[in-house]
Design a protein around this motif. Structure first.
Motif, PDB file in Angstrom:
ATOM      1  N   GLY A 168       0.811  -1.207   0.000  1.00  0.00           N
ATOM      2  CA  GLY A 168       0.000   0.000   0.000  1.00  0.00           C
ATOM      3  C   GLY A 168       0.846   1.258   0.000  1.00  0.00           C
ATOM      4  O   GLY A 168       2.043   1.246  -0.287  1.00  0.00           O
ATOM      5  N   GLU A 169       0.200   2.375   0.330  1.00  0.00           N
ATOM      6  CA  GLU A 169       0.881   3.664   0.333  1.00  0.00           C
ATOM      7  C   GLU A 169       1.902   3.733   1.474  1.00  0.00           C
ATOM      8  O   GLU A 169       1.753   3.078   2.513  1.00  0.00           O
ATOM      9  N   TYR A 170       2.922   4.564   1.269  1.00  0.00           N
ATOM     10  CA  TYR A 170       3.959   4.706   2.292  1.00  0.00           C
ATOM     11  C   TYR A 170       4.657   6.048   2.139  1.00  0.00           C
ATOM     12  O   TYR A 170       4.568   6.696   1.097  1.00  0.00           O
ATOM     13  N   MET A 171       5.351   6.447   3.195  1.00  0.00           N
ATOM     14  CA  MET A 171       6.193   7.646   3.172  1.00  0.00           C
ATOM     15  C   MET A 171       7.648   7.199   3.176  1.00  0.00           C
ATOM     16  O   MET A 171       8.006   6.219   3.833  1.00  0.00           O
ATOM     17  N   THR A 172       8.488   7.925   2.431  1.00  0.00           N
ATOM     18  CA  THR A 172       9.897   7.569   2.310  1.00  0.00           C
ATOM     19  C   THR A 172      10.771   8.668   2.913  1.00  0.00           C
ATOM     20  O   THR A 172      10.513   9.857   2.710  1.00  0.00           O
ATOM     21  N   TYR A 173      11.796   8.255   3.631  1.00  0.00           N
ATOM     22  CA  TYR A 173      12.770   9.185   4.211  1.00  0.00           C
ATOM     23  C   TYR A 173      14.173   8.753   3.789  1.00  0.00           C
ATOM     24  O   TYR A 173      14.492   7.563   3.805  1.00  0.00           O
ATOM     25  N   ILE A 174      14.998   9.727   3.409  1.00  0.00           N
ATOM     26  CA  ILE A 174      16.407   9.475   3.151  1.00  0.00           C
ATOM     27  C   ILE A 174      17.186   9.993   4.354  1.00  0.00           C
ATOM     28  O   ILE A 174      17.072  11.172   4.717  1.00  0.00           O
ATOM     29  N   CYS A 175      17.948   9.115   4.984  1.00  0.00           N
ATOM     30  CA  CYS A 175      18.593   9.446   6.256  1.00  0.00           C
ATOM     31  C   CYS A 175      20.118   9.341   6.147  1.00  0.00           C
ATOM     32  O   CYS A 175      20.652   8.425   5.507  1.00  0.00           O
ATOM     33  N   LEU A 176      20.804  10.258   6.795  1.00  0.00           N
ATOM     34  CA  LEU A 176      22.263  10.229   6.908  1.00  0.00           C
ATOM     35  C   LEU A 176      22.611   9.869   8.343  1.00  0.00           C
ATOM     36  O   LEU A 176      22.109  10.485   9.277  1.00  0.00           O
ATOM     37  N   SER A 177      23.452   8.850   8.513  1.00  0.00           N
ATOM     38  CA  SER A 177      23.795   8.402   9.870  1.00  0.00           C
ATOM     39  C   SER A 177      25.286   8.121   9.974  1.00  0.00           C
ATOM     40  O   SER A 177      25.982   7.947   8.968  1.00  0.00           O
ATOM     41  N   VAL A 178      25.768   8.047  11.207  1.00  0.00           N
ATOM     42  CA  VAL A 178      27.168   7.744  11.479  1.00  0.00           C
ATOM     43  C   VAL A 178      27.234   6.802  12.680  1.00  0.00           C
ATOM     44  O   VAL A 178      26.425   6.899  13.599  1.00  0.00           O
ATOM     45  N   THR A 179      28.169   5.875  12.651  1.00  0.00           N
ATOM     46  CA  THR A 179      28.325   4.947  13.773  1.00  0.00           C
ATOM     47  C   THR A 179      28.958   5.668  14.959  1.00  0.00           C
ATOM     48  O   THR A 179      29.746   6.599  14.794  1.00  0.00           O
TER      49      THR A 179
END
Length: 243
Positions: A42-53
């Motif tokens: 079904g429908e969804y929202m997308t996020y692009i995330c920047l992360s660091v350990t």
């Protein structure tokens, strides 16, 4: 709790990572679906995330996170290391726009952010992080505004955050109309407090800058007065010597 805060707590904290930035996006072009593919979720929202350990040496990643309609949880999808990122395309270097492209070794995505401010903040943080943590092989930033690629000025950075808070506040206001008044008011008050804090920081930075400019103008005025006095004295001596 905002969606981005929830993503950081739910998706990245359990993996001992810190989320540095996130932007809600949608595709500019529809993704091709195989002919034999069955129905999705079904429908969804997308996020692009920047992360660091959190562990050293720090490892940077870009992760695609989705939230499906009717679900309060977030699902981690594709993930790339910073070494796999080849290019960040800001689309238009002359104006604020929400479009941007990410090109990796084995993939390329064309995105539209929720707002130009969100896109600008994400690209700014991404560029700054790449300069600090990436190795010799850094991604190429093309068609990006110069204000996003230099050392972030404190005033510009705070004002961008103000725009993001205001955009989030508008979205929260719309969604809260479907919720019980008490809970909606609480969320709005929290967003309003965040905006107020950001505006106060921006005002303080602008005031400090104004004070520095004021001192420079005063010094310039003193030098001009000294020069005029010297010129008057020199003129008087010249006239006295002539007579």
């Amino acid at each position: 709790m905002s969606a981005k805060s929830a993503i950081g707590k739910e998706v990245f904290t359990p993996r001992d990572e810190k989320m540095l930035a996130a932007v809600q996006v949608r595709r500019r072009t529809k993704k091709k679906i195989p002919f034999l593919a069955t129905g999705g979720q079904g429908e969804y929202m997308t996020y692009i995330c920047l992360s660091v350990t959190n562990k050293k040496p720090p490892q940077l990643s870009i992760t695609k996170v989705k939230q499906f309609e009717g679900s309060s949880s977030f699902a981690r999808r594709s993930q790339w290391s910073m070494d796999q990122l080849r290019q960040v395309n800001g689309i238009d270097p002359n104006r604020d726009c929400p479009e941007f492209d990410l090109v990796f070794d084995n993939a390329s995505d064309q995105w539209v952010a929720g707002s130009a401010g969100e896109k600008c903040m994400f690209v700014q943080v991404l560029h700054h992080t790449c300069q600090r943590h990436s190795g010799e092989r850094k991604p190429e930033f093309v068609n990006c505004q110069s204000k996003l690629l230099g050392e972030a000025c404190s005033v510009n950075s705070v004002m961008l955050r103000c725009k993001m808070f205001l955009h989030g506040m508008r979205n929260t206001k719309v969604s809260s109309q479907k919720r019980p008044p008490k809970k909606g008011n609480s969320i709005l008050h929290s967003a309003a407090d965040s905006v107020t804090s950001a505006v106060q920081k921006a005002s303080q930075a602008l005031n400090e800058r104004g004070e520095r400019l004021g001192r420079a103008e005063e010094k310039t005025g003193e030098l001009m007065n000294s020069a005029q006095q010297f010129a008057d004295t020199a003129h008087k001596l010249a006239m006295k010597h002539k007579s």
